[in-house]
Scaffold this motif. Structure first.
Motif, PDB file in Angstrom:
ATOM      1  N   PRO A  88      -0.390  21.973 -11.962  1.00  0.00           N
ATOM      2  CA  PRO A  88      -1.076  22.836 -13.084  1.00  0.00           C
ATOM      3  C   PRO A  88      -1.164  21.957 -14.383  1.00  0.00           C
ATOM      4  CG  PRO A  88       1.265  23.121 -12.862  1.00  0.00           C
ATOM      5  CD  PRO A  88       1.173  22.537 -11.663  1.00  0.00           C
ATOM      6  N   ALA A  89      -1.981  22.513 -15.240  1.00  0.00           N
ATOM      7  CA  ALA A  89      -2.270  21.791 -16.386  1.00  0.00           C
ATOM      8  C   ALA A  89      -0.829  21.410 -17.274  1.00  0.00           C
ATOM      9  CB  ALA A  89      -3.368  22.450 -17.094  1.00  0.00           C
ATOM     10  N   GLY A  90      -0.780  20.302 -17.721  1.00  0.00           N
ATOM     11  CA  GLY A  90       0.600  19.755 -18.480  1.00  0.00           C
ATOM     12  C   GLY A  90       1.488  19.249 -17.707  1.00  0.00           C
ATOM     13  N   ASP A  91       1.543  19.501 -16.328  1.00  0.00           N
ATOM     14  CA  ASP A  91       2.676  19.416 -15.445  1.00  0.00           C
ATOM     15  C   ASP A  91       2.259  18.785 -14.337  1.00  0.00           C
ATOM     16  OD1 ASP A  91       5.207  19.244 -14.623  1.00  0.00           O
ATOM     17  OD2 ASP A  91       5.490  21.227 -14.045  1.00  0.00           O
ATOM     18  N   ASN A  92       1.729  17.810 -14.272  1.00  0.00           N
ATOM     19  CA  ASN A  92       1.323  17.054 -12.975  1.00  0.00           C
ATOM     20  C   ASN A  92       1.294  15.540 -13.196  1.00  0.00           C
ATOM     21  OD1 ASN A  92      -1.692  15.982 -13.849  1.00  0.00           O
ATOM     22  ND2 ASN A  92      -1.618  17.946 -14.485  1.00  0.00           N
ATOM     23  N   ALA A  93       1.165  14.795 -12.155  1.00  0.00           N
ATOM     24  CA  ALA A  93       1.519  13.496 -12.120  1.00  0.00           C
ATOM     25  C   ALA A  93       0.256  12.724 -12.621  1.00  0.00           C
ATOM     26  CB  ALA A  93       1.443  13.046 -10.582  1.00  0.00           C
ATOM     27  N   VAL A  94      -1.027  13.081 -12.617  1.00  0.00           N
ATOM     28  CA  VAL A  94      -1.902  12.372 -13.441  1.00  0.00           C
ATOM     29  C   VAL A  94      -1.628  12.518 -15.073  1.00  0.00           C
ATOM     30  CG1 VAL A  94      -4.540  12.185 -13.917  1.00  0.00           C
ATOM     31  CG2 VAL A  94      -3.667  12.445 -11.740  1.00  0.00           C
ATOM     32  N   GLU A  95      -1.442  13.521 -15.565  1.00  0.00           N
ATOM     33  CA  GLU A  95      -1.270  13.606 -16.921  1.00  0.00           C
ATOM     34  C   GLU A  95      -0.096  12.937 -17.321  1.00  0.00           C
ATOM     35  OE1 GLU A  95      -2.291  17.363 -18.962  1.00  0.00           O
ATOM     36  OE2 GLU A  95      -2.973  18.203 -17.112  1.00  0.00           O
ATOM     37  N   TYR A  96       0.840  12.665 -16.539  1.00  0.00           N
ATOM     38  CA  TYR A  96       2.114  11.957 -16.928  1.00  0.00           C
ATOM     39  C   TYR A  96       1.826  10.761 -16.909  1.00  0.00           C
ATOM     40  CZ  TYR A  96       5.024  16.431 -16.537  1.00  0.00           C
ATOM     41  OH  TYR A  96       5.527  17.669 -16.891  1.00  0.00           O
ATOM     42  N   TYR A  97       1.329  10.062 -15.995  1.00  0.00           N
ATOM     43  CA  TYR A  97       0.687   8.670 -15.936  1.00  0.00           C
ATOM     44  C   TYR A  97      -0.187   8.428 -17.039  1.00  0.00           C
ATOM     45  CZ  TYR A  97       3.094   7.916 -11.507  1.00  0.00           C
ATOM     46  OH  TYR A  97       3.871   7.550 -10.631  1.00  0.00           O
ATOM     47  N   LEU A  98      -0.822   9.223 -17.678  1.00  0.00           N
ATOM     48  CA  LEU A  98      -1.777   8.988 -18.678  1.00  0.00           C
ATOM     49  C   LEU A  98      -1.100   9.092 -19.891  1.00  0.00           C
ATOM     50  CD1 LEU A  98      -4.872  11.211 -17.762  1.00  0.00           C
ATOM     51  CD2 LEU A  98      -4.897   8.935 -17.876  1.00  0.00           C
ATOM     52  N   THR A 100       0.671  -1.130   0.078  1.00  0.00           N
ATOM     53  CA  THR A 100       0.097   0.096   0.062  1.00  0.00           C
ATOM     54  C   THR A 100       0.972   1.124   0.090  1.00  0.00           C
ATOM     55  OG1 THR A 100      -1.540  -1.276   1.183  1.00  0.00           O
ATOM     56  CG2 THR A 100      -2.032   1.248   1.193  1.00  0.00           C
ATOM     57  N   LEU A 101       1.996   1.198   0.728  1.00  0.00           N
ATOM     58  CA  LEU A 101       2.999   2.357   0.738  1.00  0.00           C
ATOM     59  C   LEU A 101       3.361   2.680  -0.507  1.00  0.00           C
ATOM     60  CD1 LEU A 101       4.370   1.978   4.385  1.00  0.00           C
ATOM     61  CD2 LEU A 101       2.757   3.600   3.794  1.00  0.00           C
ATOM     62  N   ALA A 102       3.658   1.451  -1.267  1.00  0.00           N
ATOM     63  CA  ALA A 102       4.570   1.749  -2.278  1.00  0.00           C
ATOM     64  C   ALA A 102       3.677   1.794  -3.509  1.00  0.00           C
ATOM     65  CB  ALA A 102       5.410   0.570  -2.381  1.00  0.00           C
ATOM     66  N   LEU A 103       2.552   2.112  -3.523  1.00  0.00           N
ATOM     67  CA  LEU A 103       1.507   2.059  -4.870  1.00  0.00           C
ATOM     68  C   LEU A 103       1.770   3.237  -5.720  1.00  0.00           C
ATOM     69  CD1 LEU A 103      -0.614   0.155  -6.183  1.00  0.00           C
ATOM     70  CD2 LEU A 103      -2.362   1.312  -4.423  1.00  0.00           C
ATOM     71  N   LEU A 104       1.788   4.337  -4.959  1.00  0.00           N
ATOM     72  CA  LEU A 104       2.118   5.544  -5.835  1.00  0.00           C
ATOM     73  C   LEU A 104       3.515   5.429  -6.366  1.00  0.00           C
ATOM     74  CD1 LEU A 104      -0.190   8.476  -4.718  1.00  0.00           C
ATOM     75  CD2 LEU A 104      -0.233   7.105  -6.618  1.00  0.00           C
ATOM     76  N   ALA A 116       1.733  -1.072 -13.369  1.00  0.00           N
ATOM     77  CA  ALA A 116       2.155   0.015 -12.509  1.00  0.00           C
ATOM     78  C   ALA A 116       1.400   1.364 -12.917  1.00  0.00           C
ATOM     79  CB  ALA A 116       3.719   0.282 -12.546  1.00  0.00           C
ATOM     80  N   VAL A 117       1.325   1.752 -14.120  1.00  0.00           N
ATOM     81  CA  VAL A 117       0.737   2.858 -14.337  1.00  0.00           C
ATOM     82  C   VAL A 117      -0.760   2.822 -14.151  1.00  0.00           C
ATOM     83  CG1 VAL A 117      -0.101   4.296 -16.192  1.00  0.00           C
ATOM     84  CG2 VAL A 117       2.306   3.554 -16.251  1.00  0.00           C
ATOM     85  N   ALA A 118      -1.388   1.981 -14.304  1.00  0.00           N
ATOM     86  CA  ALA A 118      -2.978   1.558 -13.937  1.00  0.00           C
ATOM     87  C   ALA A 118      -3.085   1.472 -12.298  1.00  0.00           C
ATOM     88  CB  ALA A 118      -3.302   0.320 -14.454  1.00  0.00           C
ATOM     89  N   ALA A 119      -2.075   0.996 -11.747  1.00  0.00           N
ATOM     90  CA  ALA A 119      -2.192   1.127 -10.276  1.00  0.00           C
ATOM     91  C   ALA A 119      -1.955   2.631  -9.748  1.00  0.00           C
ATOM     92  CB  ALA A 119      -1.204   0.045  -9.498  1.00  0.00           C
TER      93      ALA A 119
END
Length: 309
Positions: free
Chosen positions: A65-75, A4-8, A86-89
Motif C-alpha cells: 500500500p501507499a507509504g508502506d512498500n519496497a519502492v517507496e522505502y528504496y526511494l 541476478t538472484l541477489a539483485l533485489l 545498491a538502492v539504484a540496482a
C-alpha cells in the motif's frame, strides 16, 4: 546467475532478515479522498529504512500500500543518500512492477491509484519511456469519466422531465374524468345491411427470392512481421523457486508500441502456476523492440531453467 538472484536482496544481505520493532512500523495507508496526497515515508534513519525495505520485499509489498512498500522505502533511501549503488540496482529491478501495477489500475479504471503509481514511476525514473503514454491514457480516462458523469446527469434530468410530464397528463386525465358530462342523444337503431356473398380473395403473386450469390473468396491477409528485439532483458529467477530447485515456463501476450516499447503484458499460461508469473511479466515490460511505426500484438514463452552443475 547468483548476481541476478541477489539483485533485489542486495541490501538485505547486509543485515539480518527481521522486521523492525512494532513502535517503528510504518503506519498503514488510511482511506483518503482521491484528492489527498498518499502518505509519504518520513523515516530518516538509513538502518530502519533498509529493514523496512527488506520486510516489504519479503511480504511482497512491492508497490502497495501507499507509504508502506519496497519502492517507496528504496526511494527514501536514495533521496537521503544511503547506499546509492545498491538502492539504484533495487529500484531498476522494481520499476517494471510499478509499470505493470499502473497499467492494471488504468485497465480497472482506478484513476486515483493509477495517478499514485505514475507519480511513483516518475520518481523512480523521470525518463521512463512508458511515462508519456501512460499519462496520456490517464488523461483520456479522466475525460471519459467526466463525460460519463455529464451523460448520467443529463439522463437523470431527462427522466425527471418525463416523470413530470407523465404526472401532468395523469392529473389532466383525472380532472377531465371528474367534470360533469352533457346528456347523450338517443342513438338510432342500427340498420342491418344484407350480407354480401363471400368472394374469394384474388390470387397474390408469391415473391420469388433471388438465388443466393456465391460468396466471394478473399485472400488471407499476409502475416505482419514482428519488429526486431533490441533489448532482451532476462527475467529474474525467483529466490523461492531457486531454493526449491523448481523450473518452469510462462507464456505472455503483449503489445509492441510504434516506438518499440512494450505495453499491456498479460499472462496467458504458466507452469507451474503462480511461481514465475510476476518475474516473467516484469522482464517482458523491460523489453525494447525496433521502432516500426505501428502497434503489433504477439505472444512469447519465457523458460526458467536452473544452471547446470
Amino acid at each position: 546467475m547468483v548476481a541476478t538472484l541477489a539483485l533485489l536482496g542486495g541490501l538485505s544481505a547486509c543485515t539480518p532478515q527481521q522486521a523492525p520493532p512494532a513502535q517503528d512500523a510504518a503506519p498503514a495507508a488510511a482511506a483518503t479522498p482521491a484528492t489527498a496526497p498518499p502518505p509519504a515515508v518520513v523515516e530518516t534513519d538509513g538502518e530502519r529504512l533498509r529493514l523496512r525495505a527488506d520486510a516489504a520485499l519479503q511480504a511482497q509489498r512491492l508497490v502497495a500500500p501507499a507509504g508502506d512498500n519496497a519502492v517507496e522505502y528504496y526511494l527514501a533511501l536514495r533521496e537521503r543518500g544511503h547506499e546509492e549503488a545498491a538502492v539504484a540496482a533495487a529500484l531498476q529491478e522494481l520499476q517494471p512492477y510499478v509499470l505493470i501495477a499502473a497499467e492494471r489500475a488504468l485497465a480497472e479504471a482506478d484513476l486515483s491509484e493509477a495517478q499514485r503509481l505514475l507519480d511513483l514511476l516518475a520518481r523512480t525514473d523521470a525518463q521512463a519511456p512508458a511515462l508519456p503514454r501512460l499519462r496520456e491514457q490517464l488523461q483520456g480516462a479522466h475525460q471519459a469519466q467526466a463525460a460519463r458523469v455529464a451523460q448520467l446527469q443529463a439522463e437523470g434530468e431527462r427522466q425527471a422531465l418525463q416523470r413530470a410530464q407523465a404526472e401532468a397528463r395523469a392529473a389532466a386525465a383525472r380532472t377531465a374524468a371528474a367534470a360533469p358530462t352533457a346528456a347523450a342523444p338517443v342513438a338510432a337503431p342500427p340498420v342491418v345491411a344484407a350480407a354480401a356473398p363471400p368472394q374469394a380473395p384474388p390470387p397474390s403473386a408469391e415473391p420469388v427470392a433471388p438465388p443466393p450469390s456465391a460468396p466471394v473468396a478473399r485472400a488471407p491477409a499476409p502475416a505482419r512481421p514482428l519488429p526486431r528485439l533490441l533489448n532482451d532483458s532476462p527475467p529474474r529467477y525467483p529466490l523461492s523457486a531457486f531454493n526449491r530447485r523448481i523450473e518452469g515456463s510462462v507464456r505472455i501476450a503483449f503489445t509492441i508500441q510504434p516506438d518499440g516499447s512494450v505495453s499491456a503484458p498479460t499472462l496467458v499460461s504458466s507452469t507451474p502456476p503462480g511461481v514465475f508469473d510476476e518475474a516473467a511479466l516484469a522482464a517482458v515490460s523491460r523489453w525494447r523492440f525496433e521502432a516500426g511505426g505501428e502497434r503489433v500484438s504477439t505472444v512469447r514463452t519465457l523458460t526458467f531453467r536452473l544452471p547446470k552443475g
